[in-house]
Design a protein around this motif. Structure first.
Motif, short mmCIF file in Angstrom:
data_model
loop_
_atom_site.label_atom_id
_atom_site.label_comp_id
_atom_site.label_asym_id
_atom_site.label_seq_id
_atom_site.Cartn_x
_atom_site.Cartn_y
_atom_site.Cartn_z
N UNK A 155 -45.64 -0.04 25.76
CA UNK A 155 -45.64 0.68 27.03
C UNK A 155 -44.57 1.77 27.06
N UNK A 156 -43.55 1.58 26.26
CA UNK A 156 -42.52 2.62 26.16
C UNK A 156 -43.07 3.80 25.36
N UNK A 157 -42.47 4.96 25.62
CA UNK A 157 -42.90 6.16 24.90
C UNK A 157 -42.11 6.29 23.61
N UNK A 158 -42.84 6.21 22.48
CA UNK A 158 -42.24 6.37 21.15
C UNK A 158 -42.98 7.53 20.48
N UNK A 159 -42.50 8.75 20.69
CA UNK A 159 -43.28 9.95 20.35
C UNK A 159 -43.84 10.00 18.94
N UNK A 160 -43.03 9.73 17.90
CA UNK A 160 -43.52 9.88 16.52
C UNK A 160 -44.72 8.97 16.26
N UNK A 161 -44.59 7.74 16.65
CA UNK A 161 -45.65 6.74 16.41
C UNK A 161 -46.89 7.05 17.23
N UNK A 162 -46.69 7.20 18.54
CA UNK A 162 -47.84 7.36 19.43
C UNK A 162 -48.51 8.73 19.28
N UNK A 163 -47.71 9.75 19.01
CA UNK A 163 -48.31 11.08 18.82
C UNK A 163 -49.18 11.12 17.57
N UNK A 164 -48.75 10.41 16.51
CA UNK A 164 -49.55 10.38 15.28
C UNK A 164 -50.88 9.67 15.52
N UNK A 165 -50.83 8.56 16.26
CA UNK A 165 -52.07 7.85 16.60
C UNK A 165 -52.97 8.73 17.45
N UNK A 166 -52.37 9.46 18.39
CA UNK A 166 -53.14 10.39 19.22
C UNK A 166 -53.80 11.47 18.37
N UNK A 167 -53.07 11.96 17.36
CA UNK A 167 -53.63 13.00 16.49
C UNK A 167 -54.87 12.51 15.74
N UNK A 168 -54.85 11.23 15.36
CA UNK A 168 -56.03 10.65 14.69
C UNK A 168 -57.22 10.66 15.64
N UNK A 169 -56.99 10.26 16.89
CA UNK A 169 -58.07 10.24 17.87
C UNK A 169 -58.64 11.64 18.10
N UNK A 170 -57.77 12.62 18.19
CA UNK A 170 -58.23 14.00 18.40
C UNK A 170 -59.03 14.47 17.19
N UNK A 171 -58.56 14.12 15.97
CA UNK A 171 -59.28 14.53 14.76
C UNK A 171 -60.68 13.94 14.72
N UNK A 172 -60.80 12.68 15.14
CA UNK A 172 -62.12 12.05 15.17
C UNK A 172 -62.96 12.60 16.32
N UNK A 173 -62.30 12.83 17.48
CA UNK A 173 -63.01 13.33 18.66
C UNK A 173 -63.62 14.69 18.48
N UNK A 174 -63.07 15.49 17.57
CA UNK A 174 -63.64 16.81 17.32
C UNK A 174 -65.05 16.72 16.75
N UNK A 175 -65.35 15.57 16.09
CA UNK A 175 -66.67 15.40 15.47
C UNK A 175 -67.51 14.36 16.22
#
Length: 955
Positions: free
Chosen positions: A102-122
Motif C-alpha cells: 500500500x505504500x508507494x515504492x516508486x522503483x518497484x511499482x513504476x516498473x510493474x506499471x511499465x509492464x502493464x502499459x507495454x502489454x496494454x498497447x497491444x
C-alpha cells in the motif's frame, strides 16, 4: 536437445541470481543477456522470471526491480510472439507486483506499471479487465492504478479513449475521497492525460476506430472534475500539486462546454496569472494559459477582451525574463509565452501591436529586448495578420536602431532578419534596415567587449551581421532585386570600410544568381550623360575597361577594394595600361589636390597587379618626378602610391627611391626635373619629407618577411640621409614616416633608426633629454589628428622613442630632466582618447617618462617605485569606454605624475594643459580640465607660489 534446453535454463537462473549485483553495470548486462535469451524463447524466459519471483517472494526490492525490468524488456521486444495465456499471466503478475504494497515504492511499482502499459498497447481489453478490477466505485484506488491508466492513455490513445467515459464516471466520486496530496496529484495528472488523449483522438477522427466520438461526450464529466480542481485543489500549499492542477485545467479547457468556459474565464485567467508569483518554474503555467487562451479564442469569447490588459502585462514580464539555455524549463516557458502572443494576435492584433510598440520606448533595457523578441515572433508566426502592420513596424523600428545597448542591437538584427523573409525590406524605409546591418558588419574588434575574447552571446557582433547579410543574399529570393544594386552603394563610403568582405561576398552571390537567370536587371546602365550615377561603384567597374580616367577621377573607391577587384580580374597587361593612363591624367588635376592624391593611391594599387617590372619602375619615376612636393596632401598621396606598389614590387620600389634620392632633382640642378618645373619651385627639404613618407609607407605595406631583410641596408640608411630636414612643417612629416614603421616592426625598427639619425645623435650627445620635447612636437599634428589610425601610429612612435631613450641613458652624465612637465602635458590628456590603442600607448609613455625621471634622480635601472607601478593597473581600467571611468582613472594617473614631477616644472605642465583644452578630440580636452582640476586640488599651494613669479611666457 534436452541438454541444450537444460543448459539454457541453467544460464537463465544464474543470470536471475546475478541480477542483485550492486554494480549497475552488471545489472544492465544481466538484463541484456536475459533479453537475448528471451528473443529466442519469450514464453519460456518469461515463465522462468515469473517462477523466480513467485518462489522468492522475499527478494529485496532492488532484486525484484531488475527481474521486472527484464520482463518489461522481453515484453516490449517480442510482444507479437508471446502467447495469449502468457500475456494474461504477465498482466496478473505485474498488477499484483504493482499493488502488493500500500505504500508507494516508486522503483518497484513504476516498473510493474511499465509492464502493464507495454502489454496494454497491444492487448487493451485484457489490460482493462485486470486494471478495472482494482478501480472500483466507492473505493480509493492504489496510486499506481491511476498512474497506469494515465500512462496508457498517452501511449495508446485510440485504445483508451473509448473507455474514458466509463473511467471518468467511476473516478469523479473518488475526487472528494482524496484527502492526501499525493492522491490529488495523481488524479490531477490523470485528468490532464485523459484530456490530452481525447483532444488527440478528436483531432484525428479519420484514423480513429470510432469516428462518432464527439467533444460533448466528455464535457459534463470534465466540467465536474474541473470544478473540484479549480475551486479546491488549486489553492493547495504544495507547489507541485498547484502546478499539476494548473496543467490539468489547461488541458480540460478545450473539453468544457463553451458557455461554461465563458462563465469561468473571468476567474480562471487571473487565477493562472497569479501562479506566476508563487512558483519559480513557470513553464507549466504558461502552457496551461496558452491552452485556455486557445480555447477562448477558438470559441470567439467576448469576455476575453476584458482580460487582455492584465494578460499582456503578465506575458510581457515573462518574455522579458532571461532564458537560460542550460535549463530546458526556461526555454520551454519562453516558447509557450510566445505562443500566447500568437494566439492573442489572432483575436486582438491592433491592441497587441500598440502594446508591443509602446514598450519599445521603455527606458528599461530588458523591456525593450522583450518587446523586440515578441515583434520578431509575430512577424514570423502571424505573417497574414502582420501584412497590414508592415508600414507601422517599419516606422517603429527606427527608434531601436539608434539604441546604445548591444543586447538591444542584437535583437534588432534578429527582427530585421525576420522582416527580410516577410517582405518588409522591399518597402519604403527598408534600405535603412539594410544600412543598419552593414554598419554593424563594419564593427571593429575594439567595439566588442574585449578584443581578446569572444563577444557575449547577447551582444551584436560583426560576424552575426555578416551571416545575416549572407542569408539575405542566399535564402531570401525576394530580396535579390532590392539588394542588387543597393549593396553597391555601400562599397565606397569610408564608414563601411570594414564591411567590404561581406558586401563583396553577397554581391558575388547576387550577381551569379542574376547572371545565371539571364535577368535584364543584372546590367545596370548608369552612364547617362550629365547625371551623377547613383551607384558609383558599379560605374567604376562598368567603365574601367573603357576609361580608367573616369573610373579614378569620379570614383571615391577605396584602394583596398580596388586591389581585390583587380586581383580578381587578373590581367597584368590591362592593369599596367590602367596605371599608365592614370599617370598621364595626373597633370589635368592641377591644384585639385584631394582628387590627385587619391589618384596616386589608385596608381599604386594597379601597379601591384602589374608583372611588367620595367613598366612599374617607369611609372614610379613618373609619379616621383611630377609630384608637387610643396603640397603636403600631394606628398601624402605619392607616398601612399609608392607604398602600395611596394607590396608586390619591394626591390624595384626601393631601387627607384634610392635612384631618385641621388638624382639631379635633389641637387637643384638642371635636367629632366628642370624641364618640368622652375628651379625656384623646387624645395629639396620638402622632397626629403616626401622620401621619408615613401619609406614609411613602404614599411607599412611591404611583406614583412621581405621587409626585415632590407631594413638596415635600404630603408633605415636612406631615411637617415633625409632625416635632418630643416624646413618648418617637414619635421612632422618625417616623424609621421617613422610612425608608419611602427606596425612593421615596432621597437626593432625604430630603435636602430633613431640610434643613427643625426637629430637623435645630437640629442643623445647632451647629458640630458634636452631635445626630447621636440619628439611629440614634431608629430603633434598627428597626435591630435581626427583620424584614429594616425593618432595610434604617432603615439606608438612616441612610446618607442621614449623606451629607446630610457634604455640608452648614461647614468654618469645625467643632470636634470627639464622637459618632463612639457611632455606630460602633451601626453596625459591622450589617456582618455576615443581610441583604446591611443589610451594604452599614452599610459605606456607616461610610465616610461616617470622611469626616465627616476633615472635622472639617481635611481638604478632596476628600481621600481610603487606609485609609478600602479600605472600598469590603471592602464587596464582605461579599456572601459565609460567616460566617468576614464576621467576618474585620468585623475588617479595625475596624482601619480605630480608625485614625481619637480615643483619648478608645474608651470610648464599647466601651460601645456591650457593648450590641451582646445584639443580636436573632446574626450582629451575634457581630460585636460580633469588634470588641471586634480592639480589644483592636490598641489594648489605650490602652484599659487609658482604663479606669484613671472611665467616663461610673461618674460
Amino acid at each position: 536437445m534436452t541438454r541444450f534446453v537444460f543448459e539454457r535454463i541453467s544460464v537463465t537462473l544464474a543470470l536471475l541470481d546475478a541480477a542483485n549485483d550492486k554494480d549497475p553495470g552488471v545489472q544492465e548486462q544481466v538484463r541484456k543477456s536475459i533479453l537475448t535469451l528471451g528473443n529466442h524463447q519469450p514464453d519460456k524466459v518469461l515463465s522462468m522470471c515469473q517462477d523466480y519471483l513467485v518462489k522468492h517472494s522475499k527478494l529485496v526490492s532492488g532484486h525484484r526491480v531488475v527481474v521486472l525490468q527484464t520482463i518489461e524488456l522481453v515484453v516490449k521486444s517480442k510482444i507479437d510472439d508471446i502467447s495469449s495465456p502468457k500475456i494474461k499471466s504477465i498482466i496478473t503478475l505485474a498488477s499484483d507486483e504493482m499493488t502488493r504494497s500500500k505504500e508507494i515504492i516508486p522503483d518497484w511499482q513504476q516498473t510493474a506499471s511499465n509492464i502493464l502499459v507495454a502489454v496494454g498497447n497491444k492487448y487493451i481489453n485484457d489490460f482493462m479487465e485486470e486494471i478495472l478490477s482494482k478501480f472500483q466505485p466507492g473505493v480509493l484506488p492504489h496510486f499506481y492504478v491511476v498512474e497506469t491508466l494515465a500512462s496508457l492513455s498517452d501511449s495508446n490513445v485510440y485504445g483508451m479513449v473509448p473507455f474514458l467515459n466509463a473511467i471518468l464516471g467511476t473516478m469523479l466520486p473518488m475526487l472528494s475521497m482524496a484527502k492526501q496530496d499525493n492522491m490529488k496529484l495523481v488524479f490531477s495528472s490523470a485528468l490532464s492525460h485523459f484530456s490530452e488523449s481525447i483532444l488527440e483522438y478528436l483531432a484525428n477522427l479519420d484514423k480513429a476506430p470510432d469516428p462518432t466520438v464527439r467533444r460533448d461526450t466528455f464535457s459534463g464529466e470534465i466540467y465536474t472534475a474541473y470544478d473540484v480542481l479549480f475551486s479546491s485543489w488549486l489553492q493547495s500549499r504544495d507547489p507541485k500539486l498547484r502546478l499539476t492542477v494548473a496543467e490539468a485545467l489547461g488541458a480540460m479547457s478545450h473539453l468544457i462546454a463553451q458557455d461554461k468556459l465563458e462563465e469561468q474565464l473571468p476567474r480562471l485567467l487571473p487565477a493562472l496569472l497569479s501562479l506566476y508569483k508563487k512558483n519559480p518554474e513557470n513553464y507549466i503555467i504558461s502552457k496551461s494559459l496558452c491552452q485556455v487562451l486557445d480555447a477562448a479564442v477558438n470559441m470567439g469569447s467576448r469576455v476575453l477582451e476584458t482580460q487582455i490588459d492584465g494578460l499582456l502585462t503578465a506575458l510581457h514580464q515573462q518574455v522579458c525574463s532571461p532564458v537560460d539555455y542550460d535549463k530546458p524549463p526556461t526555454v520551454k516557458n519562453h516558447n509557450e509565452v510566445l505562443r500566447c502572443f500568437t494566439i492573442i494576435a489572432n483575436a486582438f492584433p491592433d491592441r497587441l501591436m500598440v502594446f508591443v510598440l509602446q514598450r519599445l520606448e521603455n527606458s528599461n533595457e530588458r523591456s525593450r529586448i522583450g518587446s523586440l523578441t515578441v515583434l520578431r515572433h509575430l512577424i514570423n508566426s502571424t505573417s497574414s495578420i502582420m501584412e497590414t502592420k508592415k508600414l507601422l513596424v517599419l516606422a517603429s523600428i527606427k527608434q531601436p536602431l539608434a539604441d546604445h545597448s548591444n543586447k538591444v542591437k542584437q535583437r534588432v538584427v534578429q527582427v530585421i532578419s525576420a522582416m527580410a523573409h516577410h517582405g518588409y525590406l522591399e518597402l519604403e524605409g527598408g534600405e535603412v534596415l539594410v544600412r543598419f546591418i552593414i554598419q554593424h558588419c563594419s564593427l571593429p574588434d575594439s567595439q566588442h567587449v574585449c578584443s581578446l575574447l569572444p563577444a557575449p552571446p547577447a551582444s551584436v557582433t560583426a560576424s552575426m551581421c555578416d551571416n545575416t547579410l549572407h542569408l539575405f543574399a542566399t535564402t531570401v529570393g525576394r530580396l535579390t532585386d532590392v539588394l542588387w544594386p543597393m549593396l553597391l552603394g555601400f562599397l565606397t563610403p569610408a564608414q563601411y570600410s570594414n564591411a567590404t568582405a561581406p558586401l563583396c561576398k553577397s554581391l558575388i552571390l547576387l550577381a551569379s544568381k542574376k547572371r545565371a537567370a539571364q535577368e535584364p536587371g543584372f546590367i545596370i546602365d548608369l552612364s547617362m550623360p550629365g547625371e551623377i550615377p547613383p551607384h558609383p561603384m558599379y560605374t567604376c567597374m562598368h567603365t574601367c575597361h573603357k576609361s580608367p580616367v573616369r573610373c579614378f577621377a569620379h570614383m571615391p573607391i577605396r584602394p583596398h577594394f580596388l586591389s581585390k577587384t583587380l586581383a580578381t580580374i587578373n590581367d597584368s597587361q590591362w592593369c599596367g595600361q590602367l596605371a599608365v593612363e592614370a599617370t598621364r591624367y595626373l597633370p589635368t588635376y592641377g591644384s585639385c589636390l584631394e582628387e590627385k592624391s587619391f589618384l596616386y593611391k589608385c596608381i599604386g594599387v594597379t601597379l601591384q597587379q602589374c608583372t611588367n617590372k620595367e613598366l612599374v619602375r617607369k611609372q614610379l619615376q613618373e609619379i616621383l618626378i611630377s609630384a608637387r612636393h610643396n603640397d603636403a596632401t600631394e606628398r601624402a598621396g605619392v607616398a601612399m602610391g609608392v607604398g602600395l606598389c611596394a607590396r608586390s614590387h619591394l626591390d624595384d620600389t626601393l631601387a627607384k627611391l634610392e635612384e631618385f634620392g641621388k638624382s639631379d632633382a635633389f641637387k637643384k640642378a638642371s635636367g629632366i626635373f628642370g624641364l618640368l618645373k622652375d628651379k625656384n619651385d623646387v624645395d629639396v627639404e620638402k622632397m626629403k619629407s616626401t622620401m621619408i613618407l615613401c619609406y614609411g609607407h613602404v614599411a607599412l605595406h611591404a611583406p614583412e618577411e621581405q621587409l626585415l631583410l632590407r631594413l638596415d641596408t635600404h630603408i633605415l640608411r636612406s631615411i637617415n640621409k633625409h632625416f635632418n630636414t630643416k624646413v618648418r612643417g617637414t619635421g612632422g612629416l618625417a616623424a609621421s614616416g617613422l610612425a608608419r614603421l611602427a606596425p612593421a616592426g615596432s621597437g626593432p625598427l625604430l630603435a636602430p633608426a633613431l640610434a643613427t639619425a643625426p637629430a637623435w645623435r645630437a640629442a643623445r650627445s647632451e647629458p640630458q633629454l634636452s631635445n626630447t620635447a621636440c619628439v611629440p612636437q614634431h608629430i603633434e599634428s598627428w597626435l591630435s589628428s581626427r583620424q584614429d589610425h594616425e593618432r595610434e601610429r604617432a603615439m606608438r612612435t612616441v612610446a618607442e622613442l621614449l623606451q629607446f631613450y630610457l634604455g640608452s641613458l648614461n647614468v654618469k652624465n645625467l643632470v636634470t630632466f627639464h622637459n618632463l612637465g612639457a611632455l606630460l602635458g602633451r601626453l596625459a590628456p591622450r589617456c582618455t582618447d576615443p581610441s583604446p590603442a591611443v589610451r594604452t600607448a599614452a599610459v605606456d609613455c607616461i610610465y616610461t617618462l616617470l622611469h626616465i625621471q627616476l633615472r635622472y634622480e639617481g635611481f638604478a635601472s632596476d628600481y621600481r617605485d610603487d606609485s609609478v607601478e600602479t600605472l600598469l593597473t590603471m592602464r587596464e581600467k582605461l579599456s572601459d569606454p565609460d567616460p566617468s571611468v576614464l576621467y576618474k582613472t585620468c585623475s588617479d594617473l595625475t596624482k601619480v605624475q605630480i608625485k614625481r614631477l619637480p615643483h619648478q616644472q608645474l608651470n610648464t605642465l599647466i601651460f601645456m594643459l591650457f593648450e590641451g583644452l582646445v584639443d580636436s578630440q573632446s574626450n582629451c580636452s575634457r581630460a585636460s580640465s580633469v588634470i588641471l582640476n586634480t592639480l589644483l586640488r592636490n598641489r594648489g599651494t605650490v602652484i599659487n607660489t609658482l604663479l606669484s613669479h613671472p611665467l616663461p611666457w610673461d618674460r
